[in-house]
Design an enzyme around this catalytic site. Structure first.
Site, PDB file in Angstrom:
ATOM      1  N   LYS A  66       0.813  -1.215   0.000  1.00 51.29           N
ATOM      2  CA  LYS A  66       0.000   0.000   0.000  1.00 51.29           C
ATOM      3  C   LYS A  66       0.846   1.264   0.000  1.00 51.29           C
ATOM      4  O   LYS A  66       0.513   2.252  -0.658  1.00 51.29           O
ATOM      5  CB  LYS A  66      -0.914   0.004   1.226  1.00 51.29           C
ATOM      6  CG  LYS A  66      -2.012  -1.039   1.218  1.00 51.29           C
ATOM      7  CD  LYS A  66      -2.776  -1.032   2.529  1.00 51.29           C
ATOM      8  CE  LYS A  66      -3.860  -2.089   2.576  1.00 51.29           C
ATOM      9  NZ  LYS A  66      -5.006  -1.776   1.722  1.00 51.29           N
ATOM     10  N   ASN A 111     -10.507 -10.004   3.273  1.00 52.21           N
ATOM     11  CA  ASN A 111      -9.939  -8.849   3.968  1.00 52.21           C
ATOM     12  C   ASN A 111     -11.014  -7.787   4.165  1.00 52.21           C
ATOM     13  O   ASN A 111     -11.919  -7.630   3.353  1.00 52.21           O
ATOM     14  CB  ASN A 111      -8.733  -8.290   3.199  1.00 52.21           C
ATOM     15  CG  ASN A 111      -9.112  -7.173   2.250  1.00 52.21           C
ATOM     16  OD1 ASN A 111      -9.259  -6.012   2.652  1.00 52.21           O
ATOM     17  ND2 ASN A 111      -9.294  -7.519   0.979  1.00 52.21           N
ATOM     18  N   PHE A 115      -8.659   0.484   3.733  1.00 53.88           N
ATOM     19  CA  PHE A 115      -7.732   1.517   3.235  1.00 53.88           C
ATOM     20  C   PHE A 115      -6.759   1.976   4.322  1.00 53.88           C
ATOM     21  O   PHE A 115      -6.499   3.172   4.486  1.00 53.88           O
ATOM     22  CB  PHE A 115      -8.497   2.727   2.701  1.00 53.88           C
ATOM     23  CG  PHE A 115      -9.224   2.507   1.394  1.00 53.88           C
ATOM     24  CD1 PHE A 115      -9.122   1.323   0.683  1.00 53.88           C
ATOM     25  CD2 PHE A 115     -10.035   3.509   0.869  1.00 53.88           C
ATOM     26  CE1 PHE A 115      -9.803   1.129  -0.516  1.00 53.88           C
ATOM     27  CE2 PHE A 115     -10.721   3.333  -0.328  1.00 53.88           C
ATOM     28  CZ  PHE A 115     -10.609   2.146  -1.015  1.00 53.88           C
ATOM     29  N   ASN A 175     -10.131   3.821  -7.149  1.00 55.82           N
ATOM     30  CA  ASN A 175     -10.759   2.695  -6.473  1.00 55.82           C
ATOM     31  C   ASN A 175     -12.105   3.150  -5.915  1.00 55.82           C
ATOM     32  O   ASN A 175     -12.166   3.837  -4.893  1.00 55.82           O
ATOM     33  CB  ASN A 175      -9.853   2.171  -5.357  1.00 55.82           C
ATOM     34  CG  ASN A 175     -10.383   0.891  -4.730  1.00 55.82           C
ATOM     35  OD1 ASN A 175     -11.514   0.478  -4.982  1.00 55.82           O
ATOM     36  ND2 ASN A 175      -9.565   0.262  -3.911  1.00 55.82           N
ATOM     37  N   SER A 178     -14.043  -0.937  -3.532  1.00 57.96           N
ATOM     38  CA  SER A 178     -13.735  -1.720  -2.335  1.00 57.96           C
ATOM     39  C   SER A 178     -14.994  -1.869  -1.493  1.00 57.96           C
ATOM     40  O   SER A 178     -15.727  -0.901  -1.270  1.00 57.96           O
ATOM     41  CB  SER A 178     -12.648  -1.032  -1.506  1.00 57.96           C
ATOM     42  OG  SER A 178     -12.534  -1.654  -0.229  1.00 57.96           O
ATOM     43  N   ASN A 180     -14.974  -2.381   1.673  1.00 54.67           N
ATOM     44  CA  ASN A 180     -14.588  -2.214   3.074  1.00 54.67           C
ATOM     45  C   ASN A 180     -14.581  -0.772   3.573  1.00 54.67           C
ATOM     46  O   ASN A 180     -14.206  -0.519   4.709  1.00 54.67           O
ATOM     47  CB  ASN A 180     -13.204  -2.842   3.298  1.00 54.67           C
ATOM     48  CG  ASN A 180     -13.202  -4.316   2.972  1.00 54.67           C
ATOM     49  OD1 ASN A 180     -14.120  -5.035   3.358  1.00 54.67           O
ATOM     50  ND2 ASN A 180     -12.189  -4.766   2.245  1.00 54.67           N
ATOM     51  N   THR A 181     -14.967   0.171   2.718  1.00 56.80           N
ATOM     52  CA  THR A 181     -15.167   1.556   3.141  1.00 56.80           C
ATOM     53  C   THR A 181     -16.647   1.876   2.968  1.00 56.80           C
ATOM     54  O   THR A 181     -17.159   1.801   1.848  1.00 56.80           O
ATOM     55  CB  THR A 181     -14.312   2.529   2.298  1.00 56.80           C
ATOM     56  OG1 THR A 181     -12.928   2.256   2.542  1.00 56.80           O
ATOM     57  CG2 THR A 181     -14.608   3.976   2.666  1.00 56.80           C
ATOM     58  N   LYS A 211     -11.232   1.025 -11.211  1.00 54.54           N
ATOM     59  CA  LYS A 211     -11.317  -0.361 -10.738  1.00 54.54           C
ATOM     60  C   LYS A 211     -12.761  -0.685 -10.396  1.00 54.54           C
ATOM     61  O   LYS A 211     -13.411   0.043  -9.637  1.00 54.54           O
ATOM     62  CB  LYS A 211     -10.426  -0.575  -9.516  1.00 54.54           C
ATOM     63  CG  LYS A 211     -10.292  -2.046  -9.114  1.00 54.54           C
ATOM     64  CD  LYS A 211      -9.128  -2.257  -8.166  1.00 54.54           C
ATOM     65  CE  LYS A 211      -8.886  -3.740  -7.910  1.00 54.54           C
ATOM     66  NZ  LYS A 211      -7.689  -3.980  -7.093  1.00 54.54           N
ATOM     67  N   ASN A 240     -12.258  -6.024  -8.421  1.00 60.21           N
ATOM     68  CA  ASN A 240     -11.940  -5.920  -7.005  1.00 60.21           C
ATOM     69  C   ASN A 240     -12.404  -7.192  -6.290  1.00 60.21           C
ATOM     70  O   ASN A 240     -12.845  -8.151  -6.926  1.00 60.21           O
ATOM     71  CB  ASN A 240     -12.622  -4.674  -6.418  1.00 60.21           C
ATOM     72  CG  ASN A 240     -11.804  -4.016  -5.318  1.00 60.21           C
ATOM     73  OD1 ASN A 240     -11.242  -4.703  -4.458  1.00 60.21           O
ATOM     74  ND2 ASN A 240     -11.734  -2.700  -5.322  1.00 60.21           N
ATOM     75  N   THR A 241     -12.340  -7.207  -4.960  1.00 61.11           N
ATOM     76  CA  THR A 241     -12.809  -8.356  -4.199  1.00 61.11           C
ATOM     77  C   THR A 241     -14.336  -8.423  -4.215  1.00 61.11           C
ATOM     78  O   THR A 241     -15.014  -7.444  -4.515  1.00 61.11           O
ATOM     79  CB  THR A 241     -12.309  -8.278  -2.749  1.00 61.11           C
ATOM     80  OG1 THR A 241     -12.748  -7.033  -2.175  1.00 61.11           O
ATOM     81  CG2 THR A 241     -10.796  -8.364  -2.688  1.00 61.11           C
ATOM     82  N   GLY A 261      -9.028 -14.539  -4.533  1.00 60.86           N
ATOM     83  CA  GLY A 261      -8.412 -15.837  -4.739  1.00 60.86           C
ATOM     84  C   GLY A 261      -9.212 -16.736  -5.656  1.00 60.86           C
ATOM     85  O   GLY A 261     -10.034 -16.289  -6.461  1.00 60.86           O
ATOM     86  N   GLY A 288      -8.166 -14.420  -8.927  1.00 60.41           N
ATOM     87  CA  GLY A 288      -8.103 -15.868  -9.079  1.00 60.41           C
ATOM     88  C   GLY A 288      -7.053 -16.380 -10.032  1.00 60.41           C
ATOM     89  O   GLY A 288      -7.132 -17.530 -10.486  1.00 60.41           O
ATOM     90  N   THR A 310      -3.631 -12.808  -4.244  1.00 63.13           N
ATOM     91  CA  THR A 310      -3.802 -14.009  -3.431  1.00 63.13           C
ATOM     92  C   THR A 310      -2.998 -15.180  -3.977  1.00 63.13           C
ATOM     93  O   THR A 310      -2.403 -15.949  -3.206  1.00 63.13           O
ATOM     94  CB  THR A 310      -5.295 -14.368  -3.340  1.00 63.13           C
ATOM     95  OG1 THR A 310      -6.008 -13.223  -2.843  1.00 63.13           O
ATOM     96  CG2 THR A 310      -5.529 -15.537  -2.413  1.00 63.13           C
TER      97      THR A 310
END
Length: 345
Positions: A66, A111, A115, A175, A178, A180-181, A211, A240-241, A261, A288, A310
């Protein structure tokens, strides 16, 4: 060493590894000998994408480094490019621990880092120092907003980070995907994304990419494509994830966060093929990728570049070399003399 790291908590293992790679990265002469052994230097692997020349198509995805701490190490390990970040204008701690989980049975990670980074200004200092060393590693810079910045002011955060980092990146990635934000993925929606791109595109002459999430519908992907073309973006990073959890074996599958992954492989390829139907945008595929065949499949499906995260965690330090040597064998088997030839076909 790789096995020992898997005995540690995932984030502790990541911090230890990155710390050691950062120390190695700063020792210029110590990089050269392993680089000769590990790097696959072959003109057939060269790629031109959005005006940037890459020695090979395999890159390190954002999230691994990061704060741009180990750039020399990524070059020595054989990557064709590295993407740092996600970087926000102000430093932030991210979400509380634990926030990184290994799903070994699924060859996956979850995860919810949020950030966590030391901020754009500190990263700019490191990137400047790396540029002065002259190592031939293209660098992408992944940008985000601070958690406490309201959505209506998100563009200001992206602009602040871009202005600090703009002299040092070869390309930049917004980005907005994500999980996670809180609220961030709202920026993928038409009106928000339209405004964001309208403000960011004029801010740099360098390549600007977006992204996207793997969880978007075909209609939503088409809307992203339309806005990317409207604002003259050079490319998309897909994907992204994911928030999906279908078919997982690990008991940790219930943890909140973004999944990456092996379980993401099929969806990442599906999104890539959908986006590749449009012309005029370079595509960076991630999600992946574990084998040379995965890498070859993404390139044939329309990706100009391919990133790993991953797969590298599970594959270890020889992973880039294995993938690139395997890619060359697949090219030879199919009579492809260069990746440039593949792009033109």
């Amino acid at each position: 060493m790789h096995r020992l790291l898997f005995a540690l908590d995932p984030e502790t293992a990541h911090e230890l590894t990155l710390g050691l790679l950062a120390l190695w990265s700063e020792r210029g002469p110590l990089l050269e000998v392993p680089a000769r052994l590990l790097r696959v230097e072959d003109p057939r692997l060269r790629v031109e994408a959005f005006g940037v020349s890459f020695p090979n198509p395999l890159g390190l995805a954002a999230g691994m480094d990061k704060d741009a701490r180990a750039l020399g190490a990524w070059w020595a390990l054989g990557f064709g490019f590295a993407e740092v970040g996600t970087l926000t204008p102000r430093p932030q701690e991210g979400n509380p621990r634990p926030r990184l989980f290994r799903l070994g049975e699924d060859r996956a990670l979850i995860n919810r880092m949020g950030f966590n980074n030391r901020g754009a200004e500190e990263a700019a200092t490191r990137l400047k120092r790396f540029r002065q060393r002259g190592l031939p590693l293209p660098i992408g810079v992944n940008l985000g907003k601070n958690r406490d910045t309201p959505l209506e002011r998100a563009a200001e955060d992206y602009l602040k980070a871009l202005r600090l980092l703009e002299p040092f990146g070869d390309y930049f990635v917004l980005n907005v995907s994500s999980p996670n934000t809180p609220g961030l993925r709202t920026l993928q929606e038409g009106p928000f994304l339209d405004e964001l791109l309208a403000r960011l595109r004029p801010a740099t002459p360098k390549p600007l990419l977006l992204k996207v999430a793997p969880d978007l519908s075909p209609k939503a992907l088409d809307e992203v494509l339309a806005l990317a073309k409207k604002h003259r973006l050079q490319g998309l990073v897909a994907v992204n994830t994911t928030l999906a959890r279908e078919g997982l074996k690990s008991p940790l599958a219930r943890e909140a966060g973004g999944l990456s992954g092996r379980p993401l492989k099929g969806r990442a390829l599906e999104v890539l093929r959908h986006l590749a139907q449009a012309e005029g945008l370079a595509l960076v595929s991630v999600g992946g990728v574990e084998t040379p065949l995965d890498l070859w499949e993404r390139l044939k499906a329309g990706a100009s570049l391919v990133q790993v995260y991953t797969g590298f965690v599970y594959g270890g330090p020889l992973f880039p070399r294995r993938l690139l040597l395997g890619l060359l064998r697949l090219m030879e088997a199919e009579g492809v003399s260069s990746l440039g030839e593949l792009r033109r076909s």
